[in-house]
Design an enzyme around this catalytic site. Structure first.
Site, short mmCIF file in Angstrom:
data_model
loop_
_atom_site.label_atom_id
_atom_site.label_comp_id
_atom_site.label_asym_id
_atom_site.label_seq_id
_atom_site.Cartn_x
_atom_site.Cartn_y
_atom_site.Cartn_z
N ARG A 70 0.81 -1.22 0.00
CA ARG A 70 0.00 0.00 0.00
C ARG A 70 0.84 1.27 0.00
NH1 ARG A 70 -2.96 -3.67 2.84
NH2 ARG A 70 -2.24 -2.90 4.83
N GLU A 105 10.77 -8.65 11.99
CA GLU A 105 9.83 -9.45 12.79
C GLU A 105 8.39 -9.04 12.51
OE1 GLU A 105 10.78 -11.76 15.20
OE2 GLU A 105 12.84 -11.48 14.48
#
Ligand code: AMP
Length: 185
Positions: A70, A105
């Protein structure tokens, strides 16, 4: 259900009205902020891009680095507005020539972002853009990629920050200014 704040409360109210909150997507417990209603409304889309670009108008930006997926919806418009180039930061295996990668992560597991090794030159001034900042892990990986190519990250621009997830504070500790149009608490 939610409350968003901004330096410009009227702008915040207009844009917040165009962001749909979708509970339990893509997984249980996640409140997904769906920006597609904002994108399909011409006035809101233009206002959002303008607000994301304006703080960096005089920052001498050479390139906007947009984060897949996005960040590709806002980054190129911001780049045109700033008369800068656009550089895609992509998911693994999408870039056709020599690239470098950074792992980061996620809530569950890890993910990777890549950039073409020749996408940025030493000392080029880069703005990193995405729609949402949550934990900040993605944007931090984008920062590391740009820095590894010798570029100077001059700032970050997001449409919205999800404050309870802590990413905004984490990025702010890196040094460059972090600008958000809307902040959800
Ligand atoms: P993070 O690395 O946790 O800051 O996550 C940022 C990335 O995940 C961005 O590319 C966002 O598009 C997406 N994202 C994370 N949480 C949400 C959410 N609640 N609603 C919409 N997009 C999200």
């Amino acid at each position: 259900m939610t409350s968003a704040s901004s330096a410009d409360p009227r702008l915040a109210a207009r844009l917040e009205a165009q962001i749909r909150n979708v509970p339990d997507f893509p997984s249980p417990g996640v409140l997904f902020r769906d920006i597609t209603p904002l994108l399909r409304d011409a006035a809101s889309f233009a206002e959002a891009v303008e607000a994301m670009a304006a703080p960096f108008e005089d920052a001498g930006i050479d390139a906007v680095a947009g984060i897949e997926s996005r960040g590709f919806l806002f980054g190129p418009e911001i780049a045109l507005r700033l008369r800068a180039g656009f550089v895609p930061l992509r998911k693994p295996g999408k870039l056709p020539v020599a690239s470098i990668a950074e792992d980061y992560e996620l809530e569950y597991g890890t993910a990777t972002l890549e950039i073409h090794a020749d996408a940025l030159q030493t000392a080029q001034r880069v703005l990193i853009a995405d729609d949402v900042i949550a934990t900040g892990g993605t944007a931090h990986a984008a920062f590391r990629l740009c820095r590894r190519l010798g570029a100077e990250v001059v700032g970050f621009s997001f449409l919205l920050a999800l404050l309870p997830l802590g990413g905004l504070a984490r990025l702010e500790s890196l040094g460059p200014p972090v600008r958000t149009v809307l902040e959800y608490s």
